[in-house]
Design an enzyme around this catalytic site. Structure first.
Site, PDB file in Angstrom:
ATOM      1  N   ARG A  90      12.629  19.752  79.720  1.00 13.10           N
ATOM      2  CA  ARG A  90      12.781  21.169  80.046  1.00 13.10           C
ATOM      3  C   ARG A  90      13.677  21.346  81.278  1.00 13.10           C
ATOM      4  O   ARG A  90      14.489  22.264  81.328  1.00 13.10           O
ATOM      5  CB  ARG A  90      11.409  21.795  80.300  1.00 13.10           C
ATOM      6  CG  ARG A  90      11.485  23.257  80.685  1.00 13.10           C
ATOM      7  CD  ARG A  90      10.107  23.846  80.928  1.00 13.10           C
ATOM      8  NE  ARG A  90      10.189  25.248  81.292  1.00 13.10           N
ATOM      9  CZ  ARG A  90       9.140  26.046  81.482  1.00 13.10           C
ATOM     10  NH1 ARG A  90       7.916  25.559  81.339  1.00 13.10           N
ATOM     11  NH2 ARG A  90       9.303  27.302  81.815  1.00 13.10           N
ATOM     12  N   TYR A  98      12.249  38.697  78.040  1.00 13.62           N
ATOM     13  CA  TYR A  98      13.300  37.766  77.613  1.00 13.62           C
ATOM     14  C   TYR A  98      14.624  38.474  77.349  1.00 13.62           C
ATOM     15  O   TYR A  98      15.680  37.834  77.333  1.00 13.62           O
ATOM     16  CB  TYR A  98      12.869  36.996  76.363  1.00 13.62           C
ATOM     17  CG  TYR A  98      11.802  35.968  76.637  1.00 13.62           C
ATOM     18  CD1 TYR A  98      12.128  34.698  77.088  1.00 13.62           C
ATOM     19  CD2 TYR A  98      10.461  36.285  76.457  1.00 13.62           C
ATOM     20  CE1 TYR A  98      11.148  33.757  77.361  1.00 13.62           C
ATOM     21  CE2 TYR A  98       9.472  35.353  76.724  1.00 13.62           C
ATOM     22  CZ  TYR A  98       9.817  34.093  77.178  1.00 13.62           C
ATOM     23  OH  TYR A  98       8.843  33.166  77.455  1.00 13.62           O
ATOM     24  N   HIS A 108      10.732  36.258  71.203  1.00 15.44           N
ATOM     25  CA  HIS A 108      11.442  36.346  72.482  1.00 15.44           C
ATOM     26  C   HIS A 108      12.674  37.255  72.408  1.00 15.44           C
ATOM     27  O   HIS A 108      13.578  37.155  73.239  1.00 15.44           O
ATOM     28  CB  HIS A 108      11.820  34.964  73.020  1.00 15.44           C
ATOM     29  CG  HIS A 108      10.624  34.175  73.474  1.00 15.44           C
ATOM     30  ND1 HIS A 108      10.728  32.940  74.062  1.00 15.44           N
ATOM     31  CD2 HIS A 108       9.298  34.453  73.415  1.00 15.44           C
ATOM     32  CE1 HIS A 108       9.522  32.484  74.344  1.00 15.44           C
ATOM     33  NE2 HIS A 108       8.635  33.391  73.959  1.00 15.44           N
ATOM     34  N   CYS A 143       2.873  34.228  69.671  1.00 13.51           N
ATOM     35  CA  CYS A 143       3.446  34.362  71.014  1.00 13.51           C
ATOM     36  C   CYS A 143       2.545  35.303  71.806  1.00 13.51           C
ATOM     37  O   CYS A 143       1.870  36.163  71.226  1.00 13.51           O
ATOM     38  CB  CYS A 143       4.866  34.924  70.926  1.00 13.51           C
ATOM     39  SG  CYS A 143       5.704  35.107  72.526  1.00 13.51           S
ATOM     40  N   ASN A 184       7.389  26.445  71.267  1.00 14.96           N
ATOM     41  CA  ASN A 184       8.701  27.086  71.334  1.00 14.96           C
ATOM     42  C   ASN A 184       9.813  26.150  70.879  1.00 14.96           C
ATOM     43  O   ASN A 184       9.698  24.929  71.015  1.00 14.96           O
ATOM     44  CB  ASN A 184       8.982  27.531  72.778  1.00 14.96           C
ATOM     45  CG  ASN A 184       8.253  28.799  73.122  1.00 14.96           C
ATOM     46  OD1 ASN A 184       8.188  29.718  72.315  1.00 14.96           O
ATOM     47  ND2 ASN A 184       7.707  28.859  74.332  1.00 14.96           N
TER      48      ASN A 184
END
Length: 421
Positions: free
Chosen positions: A90, A244, A194, A164, A144
């Site tokens: 990440r 987002y 998102h 989500c 995700n």
């Protein structure tokens, strides 16, 4: 009832356990299995999970294992919450895209594509092993990028629903502002994972009175500040975007911010180290306050609601989920995965009718859907050319020089996770 959590060693898991304990009348779990390749994390998280159940007088059994096949054997539902490559991957997703002036984020843009490429093959392998052991089990995906992963699962014929926590977060926030219970708030929630907008906020159900204008009039400044977007934008949109959307509506501003502070991955990694130390304390028998800063607010309540509806027909009659479009948004292909309100029962989710979508949203939804199609092709079949095309199609990238450079950077940083590289 048996439920298996893949990625059960996550520091998120005590949030999920707390929900299972508090809402046991809605979802009566008898066997809960936490499976994870990290036995060290499993020992810590599993120990706390059992203490939380004991504190709240839940008589369900919690077991931990690194044996996936044993964990999913006989499971009624399997919840997926894994992170391939961990926080180290990440960290890369959030940093190297910034070299091109593109947003670095783990679920969208180049970083989101990298995560999809690492994740889809692993999730599909897990799903096939579940199907061999128990073909009737539901797969609930919280991993995700949820839209792409769920599309991969559905395309392969699995019983899958994506989940989500954005919608339930808005529901709880709006309920507090309106001084009503969350159950009274129904969202007209439309878009992709998102990439969603609340186009109406109704009291009492799908046909209830729309109080979105009242929310914007009396609480617009607070809502905009929470989203880190200017208040006038909400007036122009006549809707409330998910946070987002800031990556799209204020892209360059976000890039400047990201270049001047530590990555979210670094923050989370430090937080996880603290959480694991707390979990090791044998006196701790409830989720610690620090966990609220980790993210995933109301995740447990959304997961319980969805699992209960799928397995027993209980839970809320309408829930926001990620599922096949099947004509709900007529400007998208049927096999696209959308995030909308649906009636959820033991046969799965059925999206509610969606009013015509304003071109202001529909155009972006269509663009990102096309990207998700290309991203899934790259995840399934590999190849530099497929990665390049997916990046070129993404609205946050678009320019061929950027896409070309980002393709090389993505492959270089993820080679160990890409069988074809």
């Amino acid at each position: 009832m048996k439920l298996t959590v893949v990625g059960g060693g996550s520091t998120y898991t005590p949030e999920l356990i707390d929900g299972f304990a508090r809402l046991r009348d809605t979802l009566p779990i008898e066997d809960l299995v936490l499976v994870d390749p990290s036995t060290e994390r499993l020992d810590l998280v599993g120990g706390l999970a059992r203490r939380i159940f004991a504190r709240q007088h839940h008589d369900g059994r919690i077991t931990t294992t690194s044996d996936l096949d044993a964990a999913v054997d006989g499971a009624d539902a399997v919840l997926l919450q894994l992170r391939v490559g961990g926080q180290a991957a990440r960290e890369q997703d959030e940093t190297w895209p910034l070299e091109c002036g593109c947003v670095g984020q783990e679920t969208t843009g180049a970083g989101g594509l990298a995560k999809a490429l690492r994740t889809v093959p692993v999730v599909l392998d897990i799903a096939e092993r579940v199907r061999r052991t128990n073909p009737d089990a539901w797969l609930i995906d919280f991993t995700n990028p949820v839209g792409i992963v769920t599309r991969a699962l559905l395309q392969a014929g699995h019983k899958a629903v994506g989940l989500c926590n954005v919608a339930i977060g808005f529901q709880r926030k709006f309920a507090a502002l309106l001084d009503v219970t969350p159950a009274e708030v129904h969202l007209d929630h439309v878009g992709l994972n998102h990439l969603t907008w609340e186009t109406a906020v109704r009291l009492g159900g799908p046909e209830g009175r729309d109080v979105l204008p009242d929310l914007l009039t009396h609480h617009g400044e607070a809502i905009a500040a929470d989203l880190h977007l200017p208040r006038p934008l909400l007036t122009h949109l006549d809707a409330i975007p998910s946070y987002y959307l800031r990556y799209f509506y204020a892209h360059d501003e976000v890039v400047r911010e990201l270049r001047t502070k530590p990555s979210r991955a670094a923050e989370v990694a430090a937080m996880e180290a603290q959480l694991l130390k707390l979990y090791a304390d044998p006196a701790l028998d409830e989720k610690p306050e620090l966990l609220a800063k980790r993210g995933g607010a109301y995740y447990s309540e959304a997961a319980v609601d969805l699992a209960a509806a799928l397995l027993t027909g209980a839970g809320s009659p309408y829930q926001v989920v990620n599922t096949r479009n099947n004509g709900t948004l007529p400007f998208l292909p049927d096999d696209a995965v959308i995030e909308v309100q649906a009636a959820v029962g033991q046969k799965g989710p059925t999206p509610l009718p969606v009013p015509p979508v304003d071109p202001l949203y529909a155009g972006l939804i269509a663009d990102v859907t096309a990207y998700e199609h290309l991203a899934l092709e790259a995840a399934l079949h590999g190849g530099r050319d497929r990665v390049f095309k997916a990046l070129l199609s993404h609205p946050l990238i678009g320019q061929y020089a950027y896409a070309d450079h980002l393709t090389d950077r993505l492959i270089a940083h993820n080679r160990e996770h890409l069988a074809w590289a």
